[in-house]
Each structure stands twice: as structure tokens, then as C-alpha cells.
Design a protein around this motif. Structure first.
Motif, PDB file in Angstrom:
ATOM      1  N   LYS A   1       0.835  -1.141   0.156  1.00  0.00           N
ATOM      2  CA  LYS A   1       0.043   0.028  -0.070  1.00  0.00           C
ATOM      3  C   LYS A   1       0.750   1.219   0.189  1.00  0.00           C
ATOM      4  O   LYS A   1       1.903   1.186   0.619  1.00  0.00           O
ATOM      5  N   THR A   2       0.527   2.248  -0.562  1.00  0.00           N
ATOM      6  CA  THR A   2       1.148   3.810  -0.790  1.00  0.00           C
ATOM      7  C   THR A   2       0.217   4.502  -0.084  1.00  0.00           C
ATOM      8  O   THR A   2      -0.956   4.294   0.398  1.00  0.00           O
ATOM      9  N   ILE A   3       0.831   5.746   0.132  1.00  0.00           N
ATOM     10  CA  ILE A   3       0.039   6.671   0.751  1.00  0.00           C
ATOM     11  C   ILE A   3      -1.199   7.044   0.065  1.00  0.00           C
ATOM     12  O   ILE A   3      -2.167   7.602   0.664  1.00  0.00           O
ATOM     13  N   ALA A   4      -1.148   6.804  -1.525  1.00  0.00           N
ATOM     14  CA  ALA A   4      -2.488   7.228  -2.062  1.00  0.00           C
ATOM     15  C   ALA A   4      -3.433   5.923  -1.717  1.00  0.00           C
ATOM     16  O   ALA A   4      -4.892   6.335  -1.913  1.00  0.00           O
ATOM     17  N   ASP A   5      -3.245   4.931  -0.986  1.00  0.00           N
ATOM     18  CA  ASP A   5      -4.464   3.750  -0.711  1.00  0.00           C
ATOM     19  C   ASP A   5      -5.269   4.523   0.516  1.00  0.00           C
ATOM     20  O   ASP A   5      -4.586   4.861   1.450  1.00  0.00           O
ATOM     21  N   GLN A   6      -6.525   4.006   0.328  1.00  0.00           N
ATOM     22  CA  GLN A   6      -7.356   4.149   1.419  1.00  0.00           C
ATOM     23  C   GLN A   6      -8.314   2.862   1.404  1.00  0.00           C
ATOM     24  O   GLN A   6      -8.744   2.340   0.439  1.00  0.00           O
ATOM     25  N   ASP A   7      -8.932   2.850   2.705  1.00  0.00           N
ATOM     26  CA  ASP A   7      -9.702   1.456   2.940  1.00  0.00           C
ATOM     27  C   ASP A   7     -11.024   2.047   3.388  1.00  0.00           C
ATOM     28  O   ASP A   7     -11.566   2.520   4.127  1.00  0.00           O
ATOM     29  N   LEU A   8     -11.858   1.304   2.237  1.00  0.00           N
ATOM     30  CA  LEU A   8     -13.657   1.815   2.308  1.00  0.00           C
ATOM     31  C   LEU A   8     -14.013   1.250   3.489  1.00  0.00           C
ATOM     32  O   LEU A   8     -14.566   1.958   4.366  1.00  0.00           O
ATOM     33  N   LYS A   9     -13.667   0.029   3.876  1.00  0.00           N
ATOM     34  CA  LYS A   9     -14.251  -0.779   5.146  1.00  0.00           C
ATOM     35  C   LYS A   9     -13.929   0.104   6.561  1.00  0.00           C
ATOM     36  O   LYS A   9     -14.724   0.372   7.388  1.00  0.00           O
ATOM     37  N   LYS A  10     -12.564   0.464   6.357  1.00  0.00           N
ATOM     38  CA  LYS A  10     -12.072   1.351   7.536  1.00  0.00           C
ATOM     39  C   LYS A  10     -13.002   2.760   7.550  1.00  0.00           C
ATOM     40  O   LYS A  10     -13.609   3.151   8.714  1.00  0.00           O
ATOM     41  N   TRP A  11     -13.197   3.317   6.522  1.00  0.00           N
ATOM     42  CA  TRP A  11     -14.235   4.579   6.533  1.00  0.00           C
ATOM     43  C   TRP A  11     -15.547   4.239   6.890  1.00  0.00           C
ATOM     44  O   TRP A  11     -16.186   4.996   7.405  1.00  0.00           O
ATOM     45  N   GLN A  12     -15.982   3.133   6.437  1.00  0.00           N
ATOM     46  CA  GLN A  12     -17.372   2.814   6.737  1.00  0.00           C
ATOM     47  C   GLN A  12     -17.600   2.519   8.079  1.00  0.00           C
ATOM     48  O   GLN A  12     -18.465   2.937   8.971  1.00  0.00           O
ATOM     49  N   ASP A  13     -16.500   1.561   8.771  1.00  0.00           N
ATOM     50  CA  ASP A  13     -16.795   1.458  10.252  1.00  0.00           C
ATOM     51  C   ASP A  13     -16.626   2.640  11.230  1.00  0.00           C
ATOM     52  O   ASP A  13     -17.262   2.613  12.209  1.00  0.00           O
ATOM     53  N   VAL A  14     -15.793   3.675  10.827  1.00  0.00           N
ATOM     54  CA  VAL A  14     -15.722   4.694  11.529  1.00  0.00           C
ATOM     55  C   VAL A  14     -16.815   5.664  11.515  1.00  0.00           C
ATOM     56  O   VAL A  14     -17.548   6.338  12.403  1.00  0.00           O
ATOM     57  N   SER A  15     -17.639   5.718  10.120  1.00  0.00           N
ATOM     58  CA  SER A  15     -18.874   6.475   9.997  1.00  0.00           C
ATOM     59  C   SER A  15     -19.853   5.992  10.937  1.00  0.00           C
ATOM     60  O   SER A  15     -20.607   6.357  11.416  1.00  0.00           O
ATOM     61  N   ASP A  16     -19.890   4.399  10.940  1.00  0.00           N
ATOM     62  CA  ASP A  16     -21.026   3.757  11.561  1.00  0.00           C
ATOM     63  C   ASP A  16     -20.834   3.918  13.171  1.00  0.00           C
ATOM     64  O   ASP A  16     -21.868   4.458  13.786  1.00  0.00           O
ATOM     65  N   TRP A  17     -19.691   4.126  13.422  1.00  0.00           N
ATOM     66  CA  TRP A  17     -19.222   4.227  15.045  1.00  0.00           C
ATOM     67  C   TRP A  17     -19.802   5.968  15.425  1.00  0.00           C
ATOM     68  O   TRP A  17     -20.433   6.106  16.485  1.00  0.00           O
ATOM     69  N   LEU A  18     -19.490   6.593  14.362  1.00  0.00           N
ATOM     70  CA  LEU A  18     -19.850   7.991  14.986  1.00  0.00           C
ATOM     71  C   LEU A  18     -21.170   8.227  14.928  1.00  0.00           C
ATOM     72  O   LEU A  18     -21.822   9.253  15.639  1.00  0.00           O
ATOM     73  N   TYR A  19     -22.005   7.547  13.890  1.00  0.00           N
ATOM     74  CA  TYR A  19     -23.491   7.646  13.860  1.00  0.00           C
ATOM     75  C   TYR A  19     -23.987   7.183  15.400  1.00  0.00           C
ATOM     76  O   TYR A  19     -24.866   7.718  15.713  1.00  0.00           O
ATOM     77  N   GLN A  20     -23.520   5.734  15.517  1.00  0.00           N
ATOM     78  CA  GLN A  20     -23.944   5.213  16.753  1.00  0.00           C
ATOM     79  C   GLN A  20     -23.759   5.888  18.217  1.00  0.00           C
ATOM     80  O   GLN A  20     -24.732   5.920  18.894  1.00  0.00           O
ATOM     81  N   THR A  21     -22.667   6.420  17.877  1.00  0.00           N
ATOM     82  CA  THR A  21     -22.330   7.492  19.187  1.00  0.00           C
ATOM     83  C   THR A  21     -22.837   8.974  19.265  1.00  0.00           C
ATOM     84  O   THR A  21     -22.724   9.655  20.206  1.00  0.00           O
ATOM     85  N   LYS A  22     -23.661   9.208  18.293  1.00  0.00           N
ATOM     86  CA  LYS A  22     -24.280  10.363  18.266  1.00  0.00           C
ATOM     87  C   LYS A  22     -23.054  11.644  17.997  1.00  0.00           C
ATOM     88  O   LYS A  22     -23.767  12.679  18.315  1.00  0.00           O
ATOM     89  N   ILE A  23     -22.098  11.177  17.639  1.00  0.00           N
ATOM     90  CA  ILE A  23     -21.146  12.310  17.223  1.00  0.00           C
ATOM     91  C   ILE A  23     -21.851  13.111  15.967  1.00  0.00           C
ATOM     92  O   ILE A  23     -21.470  14.076  15.662  1.00  0.00           O
ATOM     93  N   THR A  24     -22.018  12.344  15.102  1.00  0.00           N
ATOM     94  CA  THR A  24     -22.524  13.075  13.705  1.00  0.00           C
ATOM     95  C   THR A  24     -24.079  12.757  13.885  1.00  0.00           C
ATOM     96  O   THR A  24     -24.759  11.684  14.354  1.00  0.00           O
ATOM     97  N   LYS A  25     -24.953  13.641  13.157  1.00  0.00           N
ATOM     98  CA  LYS A  25     -26.307  13.582  13.071  1.00  0.00           C
ATOM     99  C   LYS A  25     -26.824  12.695  12.113  1.00  0.00           C
ATOM    100  O   LYS A  25     -27.969  12.402  12.082  1.00  0.00           O
ATOM    101  N   THR A  26     -25.936  12.615  10.874  1.00  0.00           N
ATOM    102  CA  THR A  26     -26.499  11.705   9.797  1.00  0.00           C
ATOM    103  C   THR A  26     -25.482  10.596   9.960  1.00  0.00           C
ATOM    104  O   THR A  26     -24.336  10.797  10.175  1.00  0.00           O
ATOM    105  N   HIS A  27     -26.045   9.522   9.147  1.00  0.00           N
ATOM    106  CA  HIS A  27     -25.201   8.352   8.826  1.00  0.00           C
ATOM    107  C   HIS A  27     -24.232   8.894   7.489  1.00  0.00           C
ATOM    108  O   HIS A  27     -24.852   8.657   6.248  1.00  0.00           O
ATOM    109  N   VAL A  28     -23.043   9.304   7.820  1.00  0.00           N
ATOM    110  CA  VAL A  28     -22.475   9.872   6.458  1.00  0.00           C
ATOM    111  C   VAL A  28     -21.747   8.807   5.736  1.00  0.00           C
ATOM    112  O   VAL A  28     -21.574   7.583   6.231  1.00  0.00           O
ATOM    113  N   ASN A  29     -22.045   8.989   4.390  1.00  0.00           N
ATOM    114  CA  ASN A  29     -21.529   8.172   3.205  1.00  0.00           C
ATOM    115  C   ASN A  29     -20.294   7.948   3.097  1.00  0.00           C
ATOM    116  O   ASN A  29     -19.455   8.917   2.861  1.00  0.00           O
ATOM    117  N   ALA A  30     -19.683   6.947   3.620  1.00  0.00           N
ATOM    118  CA  ALA A  30     -18.217   6.791   3.707  1.00  0.00           C
ATOM    119  C   ALA A  30     -17.485   7.031   2.493  1.00  0.00           C
ATOM    120  O   ALA A  30     -16.426   7.304   2.286  1.00  0.00           O
TER     121      ALA A  30
END
Length: 329
Positions: A290-319
Motif C-alpha cells: 500500500k502507498t500513501i494514495a491507498d485508502q480503505d473503504l471498510k475502515k471509513w465505513q466502520d468509523v462512519s458507523d461508530w460516529l453515528y451510533q455514538t451520536k457524534i454525527t447527526k446523519t449516517h455519513v456516506n463513507a
């Protein structure tokens, strides 16, 4: 004798032409401004290497590295197009998009969380559940309160019995002066090392082991529209940054020497601390193939789910829309 003067004249002309060519190249280089997340330290070594070694210049970029006056500045200024690139944190990108702030991540700098909950090693707190009935200091970010609550709950404790107190930037004094029983928001490669230097060894709990997604600590971000309209600038930046990081991996001592030349006068660096810091950082900044350019969709999704579950975000952000893979465009 005449031949000699002719040779000298030709050589002078050639040197002048080379000099003019170099000046022209610099003159026509694309100016790019990047703002750090904090004052220059070990994690930023690759940027200063890329600048000093000419990796940015080779890509046709004239990169200016700036330091923020406030940790919230980089993301806001990138969103407003007042800087081209900023270093920010994966959860903050998702929180910003929840607030309709038009930023996207286009590269990953540190692939794992550096944040830790820290307690004095001499304390009776052996795991997060023991924080029930204790006071935890955090640095003004509601996200950190959510981190503590998640960890305590995942460990079988009662998060409602944890008292959190905002200590601002005084995380270290809060713990050393025993104003709090623990702190959250300190980094394993910085605050933990500084505490140990002050003679206060700590027990550090990794949020990723207690219910919090293992988010990418640092990412490159930019204005979403600029990323769409001028992708080549960011591709070139990533290519040079990757080359800088490869140099750091191969020559950590030389890379640190370059960094130390750029330490901020208001935040002087301790060479020993930064050396230890880089040793901790390097395995967290890279993954196989992996290079600096690589990003992990699952990781983005997991963080988005957690932020919504903990009510840090008001909406379930499209990761999937929070980041972009420029190398595939």
C-alpha cells in the motif's frame, strides 16, 4: 590562448543557460500550500524530506509547508480553498461532511490510531472498565468523550460512572499534577514519551482494542471541488510524498536531521523523543503493498458507523464519498 578563452566563454554561457533554466522551472512550478495538523514533528519528516530532496520540485510543484495557529484551522482553511492541502484526522473528515463542509481525504499518512487513554502506571486502573468512578481529562473534543465511553462499555464497565473534564491542551499537566485519574487524546508517539521523560510512566489503552474502530490518525485532505477539477496536482503531490516516506523508512536518522532543521521556535523538539517517536510511527504509517494514495473503504465505513451510533454525527455519513482514489482516475 584564444581557444582557452573561447572554452571559458562557452562554459560560462552553458552555466548561465542552466541557471536560467532552473530559475524558469521554479518560476513555472505549480505553487501548493500544505498546512500541518500541528507543529513539525517526527510524523511530518517525509514532507520535509520531499521538499529538501527536490521530490516535489521534480513533480513540478513548489510546495510551501505551514503550521496552524489552531488545530481546527487546517480543515476549515482547506474547505474554504485558502490552502490547497491539509493534514487532518479521519473522524474529523466524516464529522465535517456531516456538517456539509466540502472536504475529502485523498491519501493516508498514519493508518492506525495513535490516540490512547493513559493512566499512571502506579495506579490501580488496569483496564478501561476501572475508569468507572474516575475522572478522565480530554482536550476539548467531544469525540474523545465518545472514545472513553465506548472503551469502558466494551470492557464491561459503566460509562455513566466516568467523569470527563475538558483540560484543553494541558493533558500532560492534568495527569502529572493528579488533577485527573486518566487522560484521553494523548498520542502513543508523543504524550506517552513526554510523560515517561518526566518520570511518569503510564499504562496506555488502545481504543481499537476496546470497541472503537481503528481509524486512520492522519490523512491528506482538500476541497472536494478542487480535487475534482485539478486532480493532477494532488497526484503529483502524492507521488513526491510517497518518495519522501520511502526515504524516511530507509534513512530514518537522516530524515530526522532534515526535520530538526525545521523545528518551530515556539515548540522545540527533543531529538531523543522524536527518534523514539519515528520508531513507533513507521510501522503504523505503512502496510504491505500500500502507498500513501491507498485508502480503505471498510475502515471509513466502520468509523462512519461508530460516529453515528455514538451520536457524534447527526446523519449516517456516506463513507464512500468522504475520500477519493486519485490514482484510479
Amino acid at each position: 590562448m584564444k581557444k582557452r578563452w573561447v572554452m571559458v566563454a562557452v562554459l560560462a554561457c552553458m552555466l548561465g543557460a542552466c541557471s536560467n533554466h532552473s530559475q524558469q522551472a521554479t518560476k513555472h512550478a505549480q505553487k501548493v500550500t500544505i498546512m500541518l495538523d500541528w507543529y513539525p514533528n517526527a510524523v511530518h519528516s517525509f514532507l520535509y524530506v520531499a521538499k529538501e530532496k527536490g521530490y516535489f520540485k521534480a513533480q513540478g510543484l513548489d510546495v510551501s509547508i505551514k503550521m496552524p495557529s489552531d488545530t481546527n484551522d487546517p480543515l476549515k482553511l482547506a474547505a474554504a480553498n485558502r490552502i490547497d492541502i491539509a493534514l487532518s484526522y479521519q473522524p474529523q473528515v466524516l464529522i465535517a461532511r456531516d456538517e456539509n463542509i466540502p472536504v475529502q481525504s485523498f491519501g493516508t499518512v498514519v493508518r492506525h490510531t495513535l490516540n490512547r487513554v493513559m493512566v499512571p502506571a502506579s495506579s490501580g486502573i488496569r483496564s478501561p472498565k476501572d475508569l468507572a468512578g474516575k475522572t478522565v481529562g480530554y482536550s476539548s473534543i467531544p469525540l474523545e468523550e465518545a472514545v472513553v465511553r465506548t472503551m469502558v462499555k466494551a470492557d464491561g464497565g459503566d460509562p455513566d460512572k466516568v467523569k470527563t473534564v475538558d483540560v484543553g491542551y494541558d493533558l500532560i499537566p492534568a495527569l502529572t499534577a493528579r488533577k485527573t485519574d486518566a487522560i484521553v487524546g494523548g498520542f502513543v508517539n508523543h504524550e506517552q514519551l513526554l510523560l515517561e521523560k518526566e518520570g511518569v510512566p503510564v499504562r496506555a489503552f488502545n481504543p481499537a482494542k476496546y470497541g472503537v474502530p481503528d481509524y486512520a490518525e492522519l490523512v491528506f485532505i482538500a476541497n472536494e471541488n478542487k480535487l475534482k477539477q485539478q486532480p493532477d496536482i494532488f497526484k503529483k503531490f502524492l507521488a513526491a510524498a510517497e518518495k519522501g516516506q520511502q526515504y524516511v523508512k530507509k534513512h530514518p536518522e537522516k530524515a530526522l536531521a532534515i526535520l530538526l532543521k525545521h523545528e518551530d521556535a515556539s515548540s522545540p523538539l527533543d531529538k531523543n523523543v522524536e527518534t523514539k517517536s519515528l520508531h513507533i510511527l513507521l510501522p503504523l504509517m505503512s502496510e504491505k503493498n500500500k502507498t500513501i494514495a491507498d485508502q480503505d473503504l471498510k475502515k471509513w465505513q466502520d468509523v462512519s458507523d461508530w460516529l453515528y451510533q455514538t451520536k457524534i454525527t447527526k446523519t449516517h455519513v456516506n463513507a464512500a464519498k468522504a475520500f477519493v482514489h486519485l490514482e484510479n482516475k
